[in-house]
Design a protein around this motif. Structure first.
Motif, PDB file in Angstrom:
ATOM      1  N   VAL A   1       0.847  -1.206   0.000  1.00 40.18           N
ATOM      2  CA  VAL A   1       0.000   0.000   0.000  1.00 40.18           C
ATOM      3  C   VAL A   1       0.878   1.250   0.000  1.00 40.18           C
ATOM      4  N   ARG A   2       1.914   1.270   0.826  1.00 39.49           N
ATOM      5  CA  ARG A   2       2.829   2.422   0.838  1.00 39.49           C
ATOM      6  C   ARG A   2       3.475   2.619  -0.521  1.00 39.49           C
ATOM      7  N   ALA A   3       3.913   1.533  -1.142  1.00 38.30           N
ATOM      8  CA  ALA A   3       4.550   1.645  -2.455  1.00 38.30           C
ATOM      9  C   ALA A   3       3.583   2.217  -3.498  1.00 38.30           C
ATOM     10  N   LEU A   4       2.310   1.890  -3.378  1.00 36.67           N
ATOM     11  CA  LEU A   4       1.318   2.358  -4.350  1.00 36.67           C
ATOM     12  C   LEU A   4       0.862   3.798  -4.110  1.00 36.67           C
ATOM     13  N   LEU A   5       0.816   4.212  -2.852  1.00 35.62           N
ATOM     14  CA  LEU A   5       0.219   5.516  -2.546  1.00 35.62           C
ATOM     15  C   LEU A   5       1.210   6.619  -2.200  1.00 35.62           C
ATOM     16  N   ASP A   6       2.353   6.300  -1.624  1.00 36.66           N
ATOM     17  CA  ASP A   6       3.272   7.351  -1.215  1.00 36.66           C
ATOM     18  C   ASP A   6       3.769   8.123  -2.434  1.00 36.66           C
TER      19      ASP A   6
ATOM     20  N   ILE B   1      -2.324  17.833  -4.771  1.00 30.52           N
ATOM     21  CA  ILE B   1      -1.015  18.477  -4.644  1.00 30.52           C
ATOM     22  C   ILE B   1       0.015  17.482  -4.129  1.00 30.52           C
ATOM     23  N   SER B   2      -0.354  16.723  -3.103  1.00 25.66           N
ATOM     24  CA  SER B   2       0.584  15.738  -2.557  1.00 25.66           C
ATOM     25  C   SER B   2      -0.179  14.639  -1.832  1.00 25.66           C
ATOM     26  N   LEU B   3       0.431  13.478  -1.802  1.00 22.22           N
ATOM     27  CA  LEU B   3      -0.076  12.326  -1.049  1.00 22.22           C
ATOM     28  C   LEU B   3       1.151  11.654  -0.454  1.00 22.22           C
ATOM     29  N   SER B   4       1.229  11.639   0.867  1.00 19.64           N
ATOM     30  CA  SER B   4       2.436  11.097   1.488  1.00 19.64           C
ATOM     31  C   SER B   4       2.101  10.216   2.684  1.00 19.64           C
ATOM     32  N   HIS B   5       2.913   9.192   2.827  1.00 23.64           N
ATOM     33  CA  HIS B   5       2.803   8.272   3.961  1.00 23.64           C
ATOM     34  C   HIS B   5       3.327   8.982   5.196  1.00 23.64           C
ATOM     35  N   ARG B   6       2.583   8.911   6.293  1.00 27.18           N
ATOM     36  CA  ARG B   6       2.986   9.548   7.539  1.00 27.18           C
ATOM     37  C   ARG B   6       3.524   8.556   8.552  1.00 27.18           C
ATOM     38  N   ARG B   7       2.833   7.422   8.707  1.00 23.75           N
ATOM     39  CA  ARG B   7       3.283   6.448   9.708  1.00 23.75           C
ATOM     40  C   ARG B   7       2.613   5.107   9.461  1.00 23.75           C
ATOM     41  N   THR B   8       3.240   4.064   9.979  1.00 20.65           N
ATOM     42  CA  THR B   8       2.655   2.725  10.035  1.00 20.65           C
ATOM     43  C   THR B   8       2.988   2.147  11.401  1.00 20.65           C
ATOM     44  N   ALA B   9       1.990   1.563  12.041  1.00 19.47           N
ATOM     45  CA  ALA B   9       2.199   0.881  13.323  1.00 19.47           C
ATOM     46  C   ALA B   9       1.484  -0.457  13.249  1.00 19.47           C
ATOM     47  N   SER B  10       2.150  -1.518  13.667  1.00 18.45           N
ATOM     48  CA  SER B  10       1.512  -2.835  13.643  1.00 18.45           C
ATOM     49  C   SER B  10       1.403  -3.372  15.065  1.00 18.45           C
ATOM     50  N   ARG B  11       0.366  -4.188  15.269  1.00 14.25           N
ATOM     51  CA  ARG B  11       0.140  -4.748  16.602  1.00 14.25           C
ATOM     52  C   ARG B  11      -0.723  -5.998  16.495  1.00 14.25           C
ATOM     53  N   ARG B  12      -0.702  -6.767  17.559  1.00 14.56           N
ATOM     54  CA  ARG B  12      -1.584  -7.921  17.697  1.00 14.56           C
ATOM     55  C   ARG B  12      -2.794  -7.464  18.498  1.00 14.56           C
ATOM     56  N   VAL B  13      -3.983  -7.806  18.024  1.00 17.55           N
ATOM     57  CA  VAL B  13      -5.221  -7.462  18.721  1.00 17.55           C
ATOM     58  C   VAL B  13      -5.575  -8.651  19.601  1.00 17.55           C
TER      59      VAL B  13
ATOM     60  N   ALA C   1      -1.845  -3.769  10.733  1.00 16.49           N
ATOM     61  CA  ALA C   1      -0.869  -2.711  10.472  1.00 16.49           C
ATOM     62  C   ALA C   1      -1.682  -1.477  10.096  1.00 16.49           C
ATOM     63  N   GLU C   2      -1.596  -0.454  10.928  1.00 11.71           N
ATOM     64  CA  GLU C   2      -2.374   0.768  10.725  1.00 11.71           C
ATOM     65  C   GLU C   2      -1.489   1.814  10.057  1.00 11.71           C
ATOM     66  N   MET C   3      -1.981   2.348   8.944  1.00  8.09           N
ATOM     67  CA  MET C   3      -1.227   3.328   8.161  1.00  8.09           C
ATOM     68  C   MET C   3      -1.977   4.650   8.115  1.00  8.09           C
ATOM     69  N   ARG C   4      -1.230   5.735   8.085  1.00  8.95           N
ATOM     70  CA  ARG C   4      -1.827   7.062   7.904  1.00  8.95           C
ATOM     71  C   ARG C   4      -1.116   7.739   6.725  1.00  8.95           C
ATOM     72  N   PHE C   5      -1.938   8.319   5.849  1.00  8.07           N
ATOM     73  CA  PHE C   5      -1.451   9.107   4.731  1.00  8.07           C
ATOM     74  C   PHE C   5      -2.009  10.521   4.844  1.00  8.07           C
ATOM     75  N   ARG C   6      -1.277  11.480   4.345  1.00  7.56           N
ATOM     76  CA  ARG C   6      -1.716  12.872   4.315  1.00  7.56           C
ATOM     77  C   ARG C   6      -1.777  13.314   2.859  1.00  7.56           C
ATOM     78  N   ALA C   7      -2.938  13.862   2.488  1.00  6.99           N
ATOM     79  CA  ALA C   7      -3.123  14.386   1.131  1.00  6.99           C
ATOM     80  C   ALA C   7      -3.500  15.856   1.216  1.00  6.99           C
ATOM     81  N   VAL C   8      -3.030  16.629   0.253  1.00 13.91           N
ATOM     82  CA  VAL C   8      -3.430  18.023   0.106  1.00 13.91           C
ATOM     83  C   VAL C   8      -4.057  18.144  -1.272  1.00 13.91           C
ATOM     84  N   VAL C   9      -5.284  18.688  -1.279  1.00 15.85           N
ATOM     85  CA  VAL C   9      -6.074  18.802  -2.506  1.00 15.85           C
ATOM     86  C   VAL C   9      -6.492  20.257  -2.687  1.00 15.85           C
ATOM     87  N   GLU C  10      -6.371  20.766  -3.905  1.00 19.35           N
ATOM     88  CA  GLU C  10      -6.869  22.111  -4.240  1.00 19.35           C
ATOM     89  C   GLU C  10      -7.947  22.010  -5.289  1.00 19.35           C
TER      90      GLU C  10
END
Length: 131
Positions: A85-90, A102-114, A122-131
């Motif tokens: 997912v990071r490779a496709l979206l960052d 304008i931009s789409l960037s990976h901010r963080r990934t954290a993985s855990r056992r529930v 694995a929880e990922m956050r992306f930041r996008a800026v759109v005009e």
């Protein structure tokens, strides 16, 4: 259509059009809510948060997009999905019909056992800026 919905459609098209990701998840593995354990692994579109992000000359939006890569077999699988997912979206250049990404960037990934389900996420956050 709102720019955030156009962005989500473009992101979904990019993810679902990738053969390697579909091979990891299966044909119905990209969803907007987690189903039962029988449908794992899956990639879930999580929280979508938007904020005004205009300049003196342009209106804009900042969009924070969360994704969850779920696995019933282990952290390795969840991290493998997240890496794809990071490779496709960052820094992806996605076309939107009525706005400009304008931009789409990976901010963080954290993985855990529930603990309650014994699954891994694995929880990922992306930041996008759109005009």
């Amino acid at each position: 259509m709102a720019p955030v919905n156009e962005l989500l459609q473009a992101v979904h098209a990019r993810l679902s059009g990738d053969a390697a990701l579909v091979a990891l998840l299966g044909p119905d593995g990209i969803v907007d809510r987690r189903r039962d354990a029988g449908t794992l692994p899956c990639l879930v579109t999580g929280t979508v948060e938007t904020r005004a992000y205009g300049t003196a000359s342009e209106d804009g939006l900042e969009c924070l997009l969360d994704f969850e890569a779920w696995s019933a077999t282990g952290r390795r699988e969840a991290e493998e999905i997240a890496a794809q997912v990071r490779a496709l979206l960052d820094d992806a250049d996605l076309a939107l019909a009525s706005a400009h990404l304008i931009s789409l960037s990976h901010r963080r990934t954290a993985s855990r056992r529930v603990a309650a389900t014994r699954h891994y996420v694995a929880e990922m956050r992306f930041r996008a800026v759109v005009e």
